[in-house]
Motif scaffolding. Sequence first.
Motif, PDB file in Angstrom:
ATOM      1  N   PHE A  42      19.869  26.709 -17.777  1.00 29.94           N
ATOM      2  CA  PHE A  42      18.592  26.301 -17.184  1.00 29.94           C
ATOM      3  C   PHE A  42      18.167  24.916 -17.684  1.00 29.94           C
ATOM      4  CE2 PHE A  42      13.920  26.168 -17.053  1.00 29.94           C
ATOM      5  CZ  PHE A  42      13.741  26.329 -15.687  1.00 29.94           C
ATOM      6  N   ASN A  43      18.311  24.677 -18.975  1.00 26.22           N
ATOM      7  CA  ASN A  43      17.923  23.375 -19.513  1.00 26.22           C
ATOM      8  C   ASN A  43      18.770  22.245 -18.925  1.00 26.22           C
ATOM      9  OD1 ASN A  43      15.889  24.460 -21.066  1.00 26.22           O
ATOM     10  ND2 ASN A  43      17.185  24.692 -22.879  1.00 26.22           N
ATOM     11  N   ARG A  44      20.056  22.518 -18.762  1.00 29.12           N
ATOM     12  CA  ARG A  44      20.920  21.490 -18.170  1.00 29.12           C
ATOM     13  C   ARG A  44      20.562  21.269 -16.703  1.00 29.12           C
ATOM     14  NH1 ARG A  44      25.679  20.687 -21.680  1.00 29.12           N
ATOM     15  NH2 ARG A  44      25.719  22.325 -23.250  1.00 29.12           N
ATOM     16  N   LEU A  45      20.191  22.352 -16.040  1.00 35.17           N
ATOM     17  CA  LEU A  45      19.768  22.263 -14.638  1.00 35.17           C
ATOM     18  C   LEU A  45      18.518  21.402 -14.516  1.00 35.17           C
ATOM     19  CD1 LEU A  45      19.793  23.250 -11.650  1.00 35.17           C
ATOM     20  CD2 LEU A  45      18.648  25.326 -12.428  1.00 35.17           C
ATOM     21  N   VAL A  46      17.531  21.675 -15.357  1.00 41.06           N
ATOM     22  CA  VAL A  46      16.291  20.904 -15.327  1.00 41.06           C
ATOM     23  C   VAL A  46      16.587  19.424 -15.538  1.00 41.06           C
ATOM     24  CG1 VAL A  46      14.138  20.422 -16.581  1.00 41.06           C
ATOM     25  CG2 VAL A  46      14.751  22.772 -16.038  1.00 41.06           C
ATOM     26  N   SER A  47      17.413  19.122 -16.536  1.00 40.54           N
ATOM     27  CA  SER A  47      17.608  17.706 -16.812  1.00 40.54           C
ATOM     28  C   SER A  47      18.536  17.048 -15.792  1.00 40.54           C
ATOM     29  CB  SER A  47      18.042  17.492 -18.271  1.00 40.54           C
ATOM     30  OG  SER A  47      19.420  17.307 -18.365  1.00 40.54           O
ATOM     31  N   SER A  48      19.524  17.788 -15.266  1.00 38.51           N
ATOM     32  CA  SER A  48      20.384  17.216 -14.221  1.00 38.51           C
ATOM     33  C   SER A  48      19.586  16.880 -12.968  1.00 38.51           C
ATOM     34  CB  SER A  48      21.499  18.204 -13.841  1.00 38.51           C
ATOM     35  OG  SER A  48      22.374  18.418 -14.918  1.00 38.51           O
ATOM     36  N   CYS A  49      18.754  17.811 -12.527  1.00 38.85           N
ATOM     37  CA  CYS A  49      18.001  17.574 -11.287  1.00 38.85           C
ATOM     38  C   CYS A  49      16.889  16.543 -11.500  1.00 38.85           C
ATOM     39  CB  CYS A  49      17.455  18.888 -10.712  1.00 38.85           C
ATOM     40  SG  CYS A  49      18.787  19.960 -10.110  1.00 38.85           S
TER      41      CYS A  49
ATOM     42  N   ALA C 103       6.325  26.010 -18.269  1.00 41.17           N
ATOM     43  CA  ALA C 103       6.859  25.475 -19.517  1.00 41.17           C
ATOM     44  C   ALA C 103       8.346  25.252 -19.413  1.00 41.17           C
ATOM     45  CB  ALA C 103       6.565  26.430 -20.658  1.00 41.17           C
ATOM     46  N   GLY C 104       8.982  25.908 -18.494  1.00 39.66           N
ATOM     47  CA  GLY C 104      10.427  25.736 -18.341  1.00 39.66           C
ATOM     48  C   GLY C 104      11.111  26.134 -19.623  1.00 39.66           C
ATOM     49  N   GLY C 105      12.299  25.682 -19.811  1.00 37.81           N
ATOM     50  CA  GLY C 105      13.017  25.905 -21.062  1.00 37.81           C
ATOM     51  C   GLY C 105      13.065  27.354 -21.485  1.00 37.81           C
ATOM     52  N   GLY C 106      12.932  28.249 -20.583  1.00 35.48           N
ATOM     53  CA  GLY C 106      13.066  29.646 -20.953  1.00 35.48           C
ATOM     54  C   GLY C 106      11.854  30.474 -20.596  1.00 35.48           C
ATOM     55  N   GLY C 107      10.678  29.865 -20.710  1.00 34.52           N
ATOM     56  CA  GLY C 107       9.459  30.623 -20.527  1.00 34.52           C
ATOM     57  C   GLY C 107       9.320  31.256 -19.148  1.00 34.52           C
TER      58      GLY C 107
ATOM     59  N   SER F  69       9.875  21.116 -13.714  1.00 33.62           N
ATOM     60  CA  SER F  69      10.586  22.248 -14.321  1.00 33.62           C
ATOM     61  C   SER F  69      10.041  23.582 -13.818  1.00 33.62           C
ATOM     62  CB  SER F  69      10.598  22.156 -15.849  1.00 33.62           C
ATOM     63  OG  SER F  69       9.352  22.427 -16.378  1.00 33.62           O
ATOM     64  N   GLU F  70       8.777  23.573 -13.392  1.00 33.50           N
ATOM     65  CA  GLU F  70       8.198  24.764 -12.756  1.00 33.50           C
ATOM     66  C   GLU F  70       8.934  25.039 -11.437  1.00 33.50           C
ATOM     67  OE1 GLU F  70       3.564  26.283 -12.213  1.00 33.50           O
ATOM     68  OE2 GLU F  70       4.050  24.147 -12.216  1.00 33.50           O
ATOM     69  N   ARG F  71       9.117  23.979 -10.650  1.00 33.94           N
ATOM     70  CA  ARG F  71       9.795  24.132  -9.355  1.00 33.94           C
ATOM     71  C   ARG F  71      11.254  24.554  -9.559  1.00 33.94           C
ATOM     72  NH1 ARG F  71       7.938  22.101  -4.299  1.00 33.94           N
ATOM     73  NH2 ARG F  71       9.498  22.554  -2.693  1.00 33.94           N
ATOM     74  N   VAL F  72      11.919  23.921 -10.508  1.00 32.41           N
ATOM     75  CA  VAL F  72      13.310  24.303 -10.799  1.00 32.41           C
ATOM     76  C   VAL F  72      13.365  25.775 -11.206  1.00 32.41           C
ATOM     77  CG1 VAL F  72      15.273  23.935 -12.346  1.00 32.41           C
ATOM     78  CG2 VAL F  72      14.083  21.969 -11.397  1.00 32.41           C
ATOM     79  N   GLY F  73      12.395  26.208 -12.028  1.00 33.28           N
ATOM     80  CA  GLY F  73      12.363  27.602 -12.473  1.00 33.28           C
ATOM     81  C   GLY F  73      12.235  28.572 -11.305  1.00 33.28           C
ATOM     82  N   ALA F  74      11.379  28.231 -10.346  1.00 33.35           N
ATOM     83  CA  ALA F  74      11.186  29.097  -9.180  1.00 33.35           C
ATOM     84  C   ALA F  74      12.467  29.179  -8.349  1.00 33.35           C
ATOM     85  CB  ALA F  74      10.025  28.559  -8.331  1.00 33.35           C
ATOM     86  N   ARG F  75      13.083  28.023  -8.097  1.00 32.79           N
ATOM     87  CA  ARG F  75      14.329  27.999  -7.313  1.00 32.79           C
ATOM     88  C   ARG F  75      15.448  28.713  -8.065  1.00 32.79           C
ATOM     89  NH1 ARG F  75      11.128  25.517  -4.341  1.00 32.79           N
ATOM     90  NH2 ARG F  75      10.438  27.673  -4.246  1.00 32.79           N
ATOM     91  N   PHE F  76      15.456  28.552  -9.370  1.00 31.27           N
ATOM     92  CA  PHE F  76      16.471  29.190 -10.218  1.00 31.27           C
ATOM     93  C   PHE F  76      16.424  30.704 -10.046  1.00 31.27           C
ATOM     94  CE2 PHE F  76      17.979  31.077 -14.170  1.00 31.27           C
ATOM     95  CZ  PHE F  76      19.055  30.287 -14.535  1.00 31.27           C
TER      96      PHE F  76
END
Lengths: 110, 110, 110, 90, 90, 90
Positions: A42-49, C103-107, F69-76
């Motif tokens: 997930f962290n790599r995904l966030v930073s890649s995108c 928060a991303g990163g896991g949260g 990162s919120e949007r990425v989390g939702a799509r993830f």
Amino acid sequence: MVFGFGGGSSSGGSQMSMGGGSATSPQIEAATAELDMITDVFNRLVSSCHAKCISTRYLEPDLNKGESVCVDRCVSKFFAVNAKVGEKMQAIGQQAGGAQAGAGGGGSFF
Amino acid sequence: MVFGFGGGSSSGGSQMSMGGGSATSPQIEAATAELDMITDVFNRLVSSCHAKCISTRYLEPDLNKGESVCVDRCVSKFFAVNAKVGEKMQAIGQQAGGAQAGAGGGGSFF
Amino acid sequence: MVFGFGGGSSSGGSQMSMGGGSATSPQIEAATAELDMITDVFNRLVSSCHAKCISTRYLEPDLNKGESVCVDRCVSKFFAVNAKVGEKMQAIGQQAGGAQAGAGGGGSFF
Amino acid sequence: MDFSQLSPAEASAMEQIVARKQMRDFTKLYSGLVERCFGSCVDDFTSRALTTREEECVDKCTMKFLKHSERVGARFQEENAKMMAQQQAK
Amino acid sequence: MDFSQLSPAEASAMEQIVARKQMRDFTKLYSGLVERCFGSCVDDFTSRALTTREEECVDKCTMKFLKHSERVGARFQEENAKMMAQQQAK
Amino acid sequence: MDFSQLSPAEASAMEQIVARKQMRDFTKLYSGLVERCFGSCVDDFTSRALTTREEECVDKCTMKFLKHSERVGARFQEENAKMMAQQQAK
């Protein structure tokens, strides 16, 4: 299994139980390992995108239309790449009789 | 000692046994620390030589001749740099009476 | 609290004590978490200011005058950015009723 | 690694630690590879699916990285052996 | 760090954690420095050995990084002390 | 995550592990955000204080990253659910 990789995850699971572990059960270890993997991906995904889609000129605090669309597609493509790499590595692993051929990162020199 | 750094490894070992540790013996801790160090170095080596030698145009799945030769020399040079940095830090450490002068990364502000 | 972030640290502390922990006390866990945070921030600070201030032509072994002045200001500015990000996240956290919104990163996906 | 200075119980504990570490390292290798090949191969966000060109690139990127790290591993062991021989000769 | 809120047993456990962490951090500093100076100084792969120019660059890179991180450490402590004083004044 | 295969004691231990990990991840998110926005927004070292332009940039950078990162989390989560459904259909 929350994050269904091609097979890396389950083959990893069986490898884990080999380890045993004194204080923690194999189940806990497997769940922890899976959790670590998901977070890492997930962290790599966030930073890649972010690198692919977000302009670093920071003109506004919100994602603009173009960025939002880009992020959505970026996540899909990242999953597709993830699946492709997983298939490839599984194929190689089967060729090599289950050995982590050239796995690097530690596997090869102990 | 598998990975014979200039002296960082052995001086680290003595520092480790200070720590003691409740569940794990100093021997295990030292071996684990060494293992972590080797893996860390190896991963940096893989990514450094990838950056220096491998074209990211990905025209073929194999290493071509030029890339293979480059990788071999790259590993040699990385070891040479590793030795050089180790000597330098040991020299500084001796000057400073064994203290990790300006070690940064945590050493300097506790 | 050695490293006084906007509030991330203290809110984190209360979250930690939720965890409990079998072998280690909540106090130890909080101190360890704080230590990890400080080290993480310090390492990022070192590498950020190196990227901004230090010429990679490496003409001399010492920091020259321009580099030294730049490093001093760089650290101040990094702390200012740290404070600004902390305020911003605290404000968002309060809006969201204490939840780590996005928060991303896991949260976000457990 | 050489665990000869460890007791049998310690050696067994160490084996577990090594196994767990290998698992973690494999995971990181995997996700690092995904990140690397995604970064190098994917740049077109006009659709959700990978293009044929992107797919081929990812395949080659994966294979090349694995061959690269295999070769680095082999050279690493040689250089390490050389270094140990030099240290023992002193 | 201030461990005054810990019991003596906890403070001793904490000291061990700090010692182990310093060891790990030192290791990472070391390998990070190798990676950094290799990346900045080495670009010629026509031979296996370092050139004189590369060797000198690595030496200067190492010294400069250590001096840099020493200076950053000193400024870090000052800024941190300032920040704590401000918080207590509130 | 689905802890249904764990015993109650294990599930409780797992919850602690998850809580501790979330704390650590939050910390990393935070410092990573500081590093990112500092890197993108600050380039003027003629003074110690942030300029107004730098401050505004940091604010926007922070907000944008969190929304990203919120949007990425939702799509993830969506992609992950899709993937699991496909695997169970096999």
